[in-house]
Design a protein around this motif. Structure first.
Motif, PDB file in Angstrom:
ATOM      1  N   UNK A 149    -138.807 129.740   2.913  1.00 39.04           N
ATOM      2  CA  UNK A 149    -139.766 128.752   2.444  1.00 39.04           C
ATOM      3  C   UNK A 149    -139.328 127.369   2.904  1.00 39.04           C
ATOM      4  N   UNK A 150    -140.295 126.548   3.275  1.00 40.99           N
ATOM      5  CA  UNK A 150    -140.021 125.179   3.714  1.00 40.99           C
ATOM      6  C   UNK A 150    -140.049 124.275   2.482  1.00 40.99           C
ATOM      7  N   UNK A 151    -138.901 124.194   1.815  1.00 40.24           N
ATOM      8  CA  UNK A 151    -138.830 123.402   0.585  1.00 40.24           C
ATOM      9  C   UNK A 151    -138.981 121.920   0.869  1.00 40.24           C
ATOM     10  N   UNK A 152    -138.501 121.475   2.016  1.00 40.80           N
ATOM     11  CA  UNK A 152    -138.648 120.059   2.360  1.00 40.80           C
ATOM     12  C   UNK A 152    -140.108 119.683   2.504  1.00 40.80           C
ATOM     13  N   UNK A 153    -140.874 120.531   3.153  1.00 42.06           N
ATOM     14  CA  UNK A 153    -142.308 120.268   3.296  1.00 42.06           C
ATOM     15  C   UNK A 153    -142.996 120.277   1.937  1.00 42.06           C
ATOM     16  N   UNK A 154    -142.566 121.158   1.026  1.00 41.10           N
ATOM     17  CA  UNK A 154    -143.140 121.162  -0.313  1.00 41.10           C
ATOM     18  C   UNK A 154    -142.879 119.848  -1.027  1.00 41.10           C
ATOM     19  N   UNK A 155    -141.675 119.321  -0.888  1.00 43.64           N
ATOM     20  CA  UNK A 155    -141.359 118.046  -1.535  1.00 43.64           C
ATOM     21  C   UNK A 155    -142.193 116.911  -0.950  1.00 43.64           C
TER      22      UNK A 155
END
Length: 759
Positions: A149-155
Motif C-alpha cells: 500500500x502507498x501510505x505516503x500517497x494516502x497521507x
C-alpha cells in the motif's frame, strides 16, 4: 494611510489564497485514480510504479477473469465501528476470528485455491493491465496480496482533503444519534471517537488502554509498511529488484546475490535526489514558464500548419479529380468518334446490300439494261454495270460487316493507377542512414560512406555533422560542425586534425523535412601527417622476383624456380634470398605516418624503416646470406656486442608471417633483418587488416600500430642521423599494398597473381 496598508495586506492575502487554491487544483490531478477518476482510496503500488485503488484493482482483476486474487495487502484488524455487535466494550474484548487467515495459508502454497490446479508445476501468473502505462504488469502468483500500500500517497490525499474541505468536521463513529464531533482517532481500532466514547472503548486496565490516540481521520493506515509475504515490518531495500523487503525476505534464495541496503540509506539517498531535483525545478521557474510559452506558441503554429496542410491536400485531391475528369472527357470523346465512324461504314454497307434486292437499286437498273436490244448501246452501258455487279457479287459471296461491334480496344487497364491511388500517402522523411563501417575510415582525409535502409523514402540531399571528442567540453550545448546539402552517399572531410577522435553522423532530407540522425561513428585520425610515396624497385638483389603494380602502390614477391631448388636442398644448408623494395621518398625532419596491408598468406614479410645509406649499402648487390640455419651470434660474449648495445640501430622492422606478427621482448629484437628471439622472449599477435608506421625523426623513434584501432604494437629506437625511408623485405612469397590516399580518384580494381590491388 492605515486603510491603504490594510487594503494592500488584504490583497496580498487574497493573491496567496488564489495561488494556493490553483496549486491545490493542479495537484488534484496527481491524486486521481486512473480507473475511477476519484481520489485514491487505499492505493496499491503496481510493479510498474503506478498506483491504483485497491477496490478498483479488484474490479479490474474480476473483469479479467481472475477470481480469489484480491487479498487485502494491509491485513488490518477489523474496526469496532464496522458492526453493531462491537458497540459494547465486553464484545470488543473478544478475539474475533480472522477469515483471511485460511486464505493466506492457501495462497502461501498449502492446498489449492481458485486459479490454481492441484499439483500444478507452473503456478498461474497473474497479469494486470495498468491503466496508466497501458501495459500488462506481472503481479505474480499471489495477485494483489503481494503488493504494498502507498501510505505516503494516502497521507497526501488526506492532507489535501483537509485543506480543501475547511470547516468540515469529522463526527464520532460510535456515538448515538446525533453524533458528536470527533476529537481523537485510534489506528488500532480504525475508528474516530469523541472524548467519552474513547474512554468507553479504551477502559483502564485493558490492553486497549495502551492504544495511542491520533487526530481524527476518515482513513486509517497501519503504522508502517508490512511485508505482504511474511507480514513483518520492512527493514531493507533491494536495489536489484527495486522492492522493500523484510528480514525473512533478505535471507531467502529469491534475493541471494542482490544489492540490499537498509531502508534508512535508501530513504536518505532518494530524499536527497528528490530534493535536489525539486530544488532545480523550483530554481528554474523562469525557464519552465518560457518553455510553456514556447509550447503554447507551438500549439498555435500546429493549428495553423494543420489547417494549411488540410487545404493543400484538398487542393491536390481536387487537382487529381480535375485531371481525371479531363481524361474521362477525352476518352469518351474518342469512343464517340470511333462509334460514329463505325456506324457510318455500317450504314453505307446496308445501303449497298439493299440495292441488291429484287426490283430495287442496282438489280432493277441491271434488269432494265438487259432489256436493251441495241447491241452497241448495250455494250457501252453494260461495261460499267458489269463491274459494279461483279463487286456486289464478290461482296455477297465474302460477306463481312464493314466495322466490328466490339469496343474491347477501348478498355482501360487502371490496375497500376488504382494501386498508386491506394498507396497514395503523405511523403515521409528519410529514415536514419546506416553508415558503412567497412568503407568508412580516416587517413589523410576522412572518407564517410552510408546508405539508406531498404524501405526508406528517398533523400534529396544529406547533412553531415562532425566534432572532435578529445577536446575539453565547453559550457552549453554540444557544438557540431555541419556540411549541408551533400549529394550522393559518400563525402570527404578534408584537413582533419592529427591524433584526434572524430564523431560523425548523417541525416537525410527531402520535401517532408529532415529525418533522424544515423548512429554516431567514431574515427581515429593518424597520429602524424600522412606521408605519400611510391614503391621504388631499383634497390634489392633479385628485382626479377618482385612484381610492382603500375601505380607503384602494391608489390608482390614471386619465389620462382631458384627458391624451389633451394628448398629441395634445405637439409644440406641452403641460403634464402631477401627481396627488398624501398619507398621513393626519404624523411629528414618532423613526424610522418603511413599505412599498408600485408597479405595474410605471406610467408615472411618485414615492414619498417631504415637509413637510406645503410639500406643501399646492405642490399645493393649483396649475396644471399639469410638462412634459417644462419646465426650471426656465435653464442660467445665477444665484448663487441656489448659495445654496440647502446647505439640506435639503423633499421626498425616489424616481422609478419603466416597471418601473425612476431613481437620481441624489446625494440632490439625487431631492429634489423637478422637476430635471435628465444621462445620465452617473444610472442605473436594476429595480423590486423592494416598496419600503421609512425616515424618521429627528432626523437629517433618509430612506432608500429594497428591502423584500424590505432592500438600500439611495438616501439623501437632508430638511428636518424641521415635520411630515413620506408622499406619492405620479403623472404619467400608475400604481398604488400600501400593504403590509398583518400583524396585520390578511385580507380578500377584488378588482381595480379591472386593479390588484389588498384590499377
Amino acid at each position: 494611510m492605515a486603510e491603504g496598508e490594510e487594503m494592500q495586506a488584504f490583497t496580498s492575502i487574497m493573491d496567496a489564497l488564489v495561488r494556493i487554491s490553483t496549486s491545490m487544483k493542479n495537484m488534484e490531478k496527481e491524486l486521481l485514480c486512473p480507473v475511477c477518476q476519484e481520489m485514491y482510496k487505499q492505493p496499491l503500488v503496481l510493479p510498474c510504479t503506478h498506483n491504483v485503488c485497491q477496490a478498483c484493482a479488484r474490479e479490474v482483476l474480476g473483469q479479467q477473469g481472475y477470481v480469489g486474487h484480491g487479498g487485502d495487502p494491509s491485513s488490518e484488524p477489523t474496526s469496532p465501528a464496522s458492526t453493531p455487535s462491537t458497540r459494547s466494550p465486553r464484545l470488543s474484548r473478544r478475539t474475533l476470528p480472522k477469515p483471511d487467515r485460511l486464505d493466506r495459508l492457501l495462497k502461501s502454497g498449502f492446498g489449492t485455491y481458485p486459479g490454481r490446479k492441484r499439483g500444478a508445476l507452473h503456478p498461474q501468473v497473474i497479469m494486470f493491465p495498468c491503466p496508466a502505462c497501458q501495459g500488462d504488469v506481472e503481479l505474480g502468483e499471489r495477485g494483489l496480496a503481494g503488493l504494498f500500500r502507498n501510505l505516503t500517497l494516502e497521507r497526501v490525499v488526506e492532507r489535501y482533503r483537509q485543506s480543501v474541505s475547511v470547516g468540515g468536521a469529522i463526527l464520532c463513529q460510535l456515538c448515538k444519534p446525533p453524533p458528536l464531533e470527533a476529537t481523537k482517532g485510534c489506528t488500532e481500532c480504525r475508528a474516530t471517537f469523541c472524548n467519552e466514547c474513547f474512554k468507553l472503548f479504551h477502559p483502564w486496565g485493558t490492553q486497549k488502554a495502551q492504544h495511542e490516540p491520533t487526530l481524527p481521520t476518515l482513513s486509517f493506515r497501519p503504522k508502517g509498511l508490512m511485508c505482504p509475504d511474511h507480514k513483518e515490518e520492512v527493514t531493507h531495500y533491494c536495489k536489484t529488484c527495486q522492492r522493500l523487503v523484510c528480514q525473512l525476505c533478505r535471507v531467502r534464495r529469491t534475493h541471494s546475490g542482490h544489492k540490499i541496503t537498509p531502508v534508512l540509506s535508501a530513504y536518505q539517498a532518494l530524499k536527497d535526489k528528490l530534493t535536489k531535483s525539486l530544488t532545480y525545478i523550483l530554481g528554474n521557474q523562469d525557464t519552465v514558464q518560457t518553455q510553456i510559452c514556447e509550447l503554447e506558441e507551438t500549439v498555435r503554429h500546429t493549428e495553423v500548419s494543420g489547417q494549411q496542410a488540410k487545404e493543400e491536400v484538398s487542393q491536390l485531391v481536387r487537382g487529381l479529380g480535375a485531371v481525371l475528369e479531363e481524361k474521362r472527357a477525352s476518352l469518351l470523346q474518342a469512343i464517340e468518334e470511333c462509334q460514329q465512324e463505325r456506324l457510318a461504314r455500317l450504314s453505307a454497307q446496308i445501303q449497298e446490300h439493299r440495292s441488291l434486292l429484287d426490283g430495287s437499286g442496282l438489280v432493277g437498273y441491271a434488269q432494265e439494261v438487259l432489256k436493251e436490244t441495241d447491241q452497241p448501246c448495250f455494250v457501252q452501258a453494260a461495261k460499267q454495270l458489269h463491274n459494279r455487279i461483279a463487286r456486289a457479287t464478290e461482296a455477297l459471296q465474302m460477306f463481312r460487316p464493314a466495322a466490328s461491334s466490339s469496343f474491347r480496344h477501348c478498355q482501360l487497364d487502371v490496375g497500376r493507377e488504382m494501386k498508386l491511388l491506394t498507396e497514395l500517402n503523405f511523403l515521409r522523411v528519410p529514415e536514419a542512414p546506416v553508415i558503412d563501417t567497412q568503407r568508412t575510415f580516416a587517413y589523410d582525409q576522412i572518407f564517410l560512406c552510408w546508405r539508406l535502409p531498404p524501405h526508406s523514402p528517398p533523400a534529396w540531399h544529406y547533412t553531415i555533422e562532425f566534432r572532435r571528442t578529445d577536446v575539453p567540453a565547453q559550457p552549453g550545448p554540444t557544438r557540431w560542425q555541419r556540411r549541408e546539402e551533400v549529394r550522393g552517399t559518400s563525402a570527404l572531410l578534408e584537413n582533419p586534425d592529427t591524433g584526434s577522435v572524430y564523431v560523425l553522423r548523417v541525416r537525410g532530407c527531402n520535401k517532408a523535412g529532415y529525418g533522424e540522425y544515423s548512429e554516431d561513428v567514431h574515427l581515429h585520425t593518424p597520429p602524424a601527417p600522412v606521408l605519400h610515396f611510391f614503391l621504388d624497385g631499383r634497390w634489392g638483389t633479385s628485382r626479377e622476383r618482385l612484381a610492382i603494380s603500375k601505380d607503384q602502390r602494391a608489390v608482390r614477391s614471386v619465389p620462382g624456380l631458384p627458391l624451389l631448388l633451394a628448398a629441395e636442398r634445405l637439409l644440406t644448408g641452403c641460403h634464402l634470398s631477401v627481396d627488398v623494395v624501398l619507398g621513393d621518398v626519404a624523411v629528414t625532419q618532423g613526424r610522418s605516418y603511413w599505412a599498408c596491408a600485408v597479405d595474410p598468406a605471406s610467408y615472411l614479410v618485414k615492414v619498417g624503416v631504415g637509413l637510406e645509406s645503410k639500406l643501399q649499402e646492405s642490399f645493393q648487390g649483396a649475396p644471399d646470406v639469410i638462412s634459417p640455419r644462419y646465426d650471426p651470434d656465435s653464442g660467445h660474449d665477444s665484448g663487441a656486442e656489448d659495445a654496440t648495445v647502446e647505439a640506435s640501430p639503423p633499421f626498425a622492422f616489424l616481422t609478419i608471417g603466416m597471418g601473425k606478427i612476431l613481437l620481441g621482448a624489446g625494440a632490439s629484437s625487431n631492429a634489423g633483418l637478422t637476430g635471435r628471439d628465444g621462445p620465452a622472449a617473444s610472442c605473436t599477435v594476429p595480423l590486423p587488416p592494416r598496419l600503421g608506421i609512425c616515424l618521429d625523426y627528432e626523437r629517433g623513434r618509430v612506432s608500429f600500430l594497428d591502423a584500424v584501432s590505432f592500438r600500439g604494437l611495438l616501439e623501437c629506437p632508430l638511428d636518424c642521423s641521415g635520411p630515413v625511408c620506408p622499406a619492405f623485405c620479403f623472404i619467400g612469397g608475400g604481398a604488400v599494398q600501400l593504403q590509398e590516399p583518400v583524396g585520390t580518384k578511385p580507380e578500377r580494381k584488378v588482381t595480379i597473381g591472386g593479390f588484389a590491388k588498384l590499377d
